[in-house]
Scaffold this motif. Structure first.
Motif, PDB file in Angstrom:
ATOM      1  N   UNK A 262       0.808  -1.212   0.000  1.00 21.99           N
ATOM      2  CA  UNK A 262       0.000   0.000   0.000  1.00 21.99           C
ATOM      3  C   UNK A 262       0.843   1.265   0.000  1.00 21.99           C
ATOM      4  N   UNK A 263       2.081   1.140   0.455  1.00 20.53           N
ATOM      5  CA  UNK A 263       2.991   2.277   0.481  1.00 20.53           C
ATOM      6  C   UNK A 263       4.407   1.714   0.533  1.00 20.53           C
ATOM      7  N   UNK A 264       5.393   2.590   0.566  1.00 19.98           N
ATOM      8  CA  UNK A 264       6.785   2.130   0.650  1.00 19.98           C
ATOM      9  C   UNK A 264       7.549   2.931   1.690  1.00 19.98           C
ATOM     10  N   UNK A 265       8.473   2.239   2.332  1.00 19.73           N
ATOM     11  CA  UNK A 265       9.317   2.909   3.321  1.00 19.73           C
ATOM     12  C   UNK A 265      10.246   3.887   2.620  1.00 19.73           C
ATOM     13  N   UNK A 266      10.302   5.131   3.095  1.00 21.87           N
ATOM     14  CA  UNK A 266      11.236   6.081   2.495  1.00 21.87           C
ATOM     15  C   UNK A 266      12.684   5.784   2.856  1.00 21.87           C
ATOM     16  N   UNK A 267      12.908   4.885   3.802  1.00 19.52           N
ATOM     17  CA  UNK A 267      14.259   4.561   4.259  1.00 19.52           C
ATOM     18  C   UNK A 267      14.817   3.322   3.566  1.00 19.52           C
ATOM     19  N   UNK A 268      14.060   2.223   3.609  1.00 13.99           N
ATOM     20  CA  UNK A 268      14.564   0.964   3.052  1.00 13.99           C
ATOM     21  C   UNK A 268      14.084   0.711   1.626  1.00 13.99           C
ATOM     22  N   UNK A 269      13.004   1.374   1.216  1.00 18.03           N
ATOM     23  CA  UNK A 269      12.413   1.093  -0.090  1.00 18.03           C
ATOM     24  C   UNK A 269      11.520  -0.133  -0.080  1.00 18.03           C
ATOM     25  N   UNK A 317      21.004   0.863   5.425  1.00 19.47           N
ATOM     26  CA  UNK A 317      22.285   0.808   4.724  1.00 19.47           C
ATOM     27  C   UNK A 317      23.373   0.170   5.583  1.00 19.47           C
ATOM     28  N   UNK A 318      22.998  -0.266   6.803  1.00 23.88           N
ATOM     29  CA  UNK A 318      23.959  -0.872   7.706  1.00 23.88           C
ATOM     30  C   UNK A 318      23.586  -2.297   8.078  1.00 23.88           C
ATOM     31  N   UNK A 319      23.354  -2.532   9.386  1.00 21.50           N
ATOM     32  CA  UNK A 319      23.118  -3.895   9.860  1.00 21.50           C
ATOM     33  C   UNK A 319      21.837  -4.504   9.307  1.00 21.50           C
ATOM     34  N   UNK A 320      20.753  -3.712   9.209  1.00 21.12           N
ATOM     35  CA  UNK A 320      19.533  -4.294   8.634  1.00 21.12           C
ATOM     36  C   UNK A 320      19.760  -4.670   7.178  1.00 21.12           C
ATOM     37  N   UNK A 321      20.540  -3.880   6.468  1.00 24.06           N
ATOM     38  CA  UNK A 321      20.891  -4.259   5.100  1.00 24.06           C
ATOM     39  C   UNK A 321      21.635  -5.589   5.059  1.00 24.06           C
ATOM     40  N   UNK A 322      22.519  -5.806   6.036  1.00 19.94           N
ATOM     41  CA  UNK A 322      23.229  -7.084   6.113  1.00 19.94           C
ATOM     42  C   UNK A 322      22.262  -8.225   6.400  1.00 19.94           C
ATOM     43  N   UNK A 323      21.251  -7.974   7.262  1.00 16.18           N
ATOM     44  CA  UNK A 323      20.253  -9.008   7.534  1.00 16.18           C
ATOM     45  C   UNK A 323      19.437  -9.324   6.279  1.00 16.18           C
ATOM     46  N   UNK A 324      19.100  -8.306   5.499  1.00 13.48           N
ATOM     47  CA  UNK A 324      18.361  -8.555   4.259  1.00 13.48           C
ATOM     48  C   UNK A 324      19.201  -9.360   3.271  1.00 13.48           C
ATOM     49  N   UNK A 325      20.491  -9.073   3.215  1.00 15.48           N
ATOM     50  CA  UNK A 325      21.354  -9.874   2.340  1.00 15.48           C
ATOM     51  C   UNK A 325      21.433 -11.314   2.831  1.00 15.48           C
ATOM     52  N   UNK A 326      21.377 -11.503   4.138  1.00 17.30           N
ATOM     53  CA  UNK A 326      21.392 -12.853   4.699  1.00 17.30           C
ATOM     54  C   UNK A 326      20.133 -13.619   4.303  1.00 17.30           C
ATOM     55  N   UNK A 327      18.961 -12.991   4.459  1.00 13.29           N
ATOM     56  CA  UNK A 327      17.735 -13.744   4.194  1.00 13.29           C
ATOM     57  C   UNK A 327      17.446 -13.854   2.692  1.00 13.29           C
ATOM     58  N   UNK A 328      17.936 -12.893   1.906  1.00  8.97           N
ATOM     59  CA  UNK A 328      17.768 -13.000   0.458  1.00  8.97           C
ATOM     60  C   UNK A 328      18.810 -13.905  -0.173  1.00  8.97           C
ATOM     61  N   UNK A 329      19.915 -14.137   0.556  1.00  9.70           N
ATOM     62  CA  UNK A 329      20.987 -14.963   0.010  1.00  9.70           C
ATOM     63  C   UNK A 329      20.988 -16.368   0.610  1.00  9.70           C
TER      64      UNK A 329
END
Length: 335
Positions: A262-269, A317-329
């Motif tokens: 319904x919308x998008x986060x302005x921080x993470x996209x 762009x930091x640790x949460x980005x690393x977590x997303x790379x973990x779950x997407x990878x």
């Protein structure tokens, strides 16, 4: 779910036992390597406290290298917002709240102060649960002043308007706190009791008491605590279309609607539905400060829970980005 030991993990090996060993060796080795890769990648993240990953009916990774372990409650921070959204779904299913389009001024008019910002009475439950209230946020740099105020609901509803009702996403725990107070008003019970009755009991998990505001409303969108194993149960609920075991805990149409951007986060996209973040790779995600994560991938049969150091930031762009790379990878590679 079977009891899981701290710092242990279990690999479910697949393949027919009757098949010749040579035909099975390489697939089994590949699966073993995939879990080992995931384990190494997860344990290399210094902020990570615990991780649980389930594929199908099998928990294939259960590690707690730091923190409180797998069976002690941890603060899930803003993952609470996603659980609050599920409670809204139950209230609508039971007719306690008429619909997502119900107005705050109709559901809980007594919450609105006389000097509220113009238009807040017209905020819908959908505006609140999707963080599109249009008012200046109370999170981030504004958080301290908000929680120091004598009336959290009134303070949130007096914030200046920076967007129209139902406009862009404005991340604000004040918005979900208003939603929580509206649910309490509509159902005539506390948020804690709603959570215990409608999520805790059917999932077989404990939901401890948590912070209340000066008016006695439980914090709507922060400060809940769950064990990593309880978080995994919530992830399984979302993975399995609202079912847990033999019970339909959340209406399937609510889970389906929760997965619609319904919308998008302005921080993470990331996309955002009914209280849940949505990735383009198919994950439905509850996200909390510091790196608390409840996530499900229905198409791949995956569910996971992650707790992290709650005192450290976890920016996109930091640790949460690393977590997303973990779950997407490494996590998606298991499916």
């Amino acid at each position: 779910m079977p009891t899981l030991a701290r710092r242990s993990f279990t690999l479910a090996l697949m393949g027919g036992l009757a098949a010749p060993l040579l035909l099975r060796a390489h697939p089994l080795r590949a699966q073993t390597d995939a879990v080992a890769d995931l384990r190494r990648a997860a344990l290399d993240l210094p902020q990570l406290h615990a991780i649980l990953v389930q594929r199908g009916d099998e928990v294939i990774l259960a590690e707690a290298p730091r923190g409180r372990g797998l069976d002690r409650a941890a603060n899930i921070k803003s993952c609470s917002k996603s659980l609050l959204a599920l409670l809204l779904g139950t209230a609508i299913a039971r007719g306690e709240v008429p619909s997502l389009s119900a107005r705050l001024g109709d559901v809980a008019p007594d919450l609105i102060p006389a000097d509220a910002t113009q238009g807040v009475a017209d905020l819908t439950m959908n505006d609140l649960v999707t963080l599109r209230g249009g008012l200046q946020g109370t999170s981030g740099g504004n958080y301290g002043a908000w929680v120091s105020s004598p009336n959290w609901v009134a303070y949130a509803l007096r914030q200046p308007r920076i967007a129209p009702n139902g406009g862009r996403m404005i991340y604000s725990t004040g918005t979900t706190h208003v939603l929580g107070a509206a649910l309490v008003t509509a159902t005539g019970t506390t948020l804690r009791d709603l959570a215990r009755e409608r999520l805790g009991a059917p999932l077989g998990i404990d939901i401890p008491d948590w912070t209340r505001d000066p008016q006695g409303f439980h914090f709507g969108g922060n400060e809940m605590a769950l064990t990593p194993q309880a978080m995994l149960s919530v992830a399984l609920l979302m993975r399995d279309n609202g079912r847990y075991g033999d019970a339909q805990v959340i209406a399937p149409d609510w889970v389906t609607a929760s997965r619609q951007v319904q919308t998008r986060s302005p921080f993470s996209g990331l996309g955002y539905g009914l209280g849940w973040f949505l990735s383009d790779t198919g994950w439905i995600i509850a996200r909390g400060y510091g790196g608390q994560v409840i996530a499900a991938h229905p198409d791949r049969g995956l569910a996971l829970a992650i707790t992290s150091d709650p005192t450290q930031p976890a920016r996109s762009e930091g640790y949460f980005g690393a977590l997303m790379r973990l779950i997407d990878g490494p996590v998606l590679a298991l499916a």
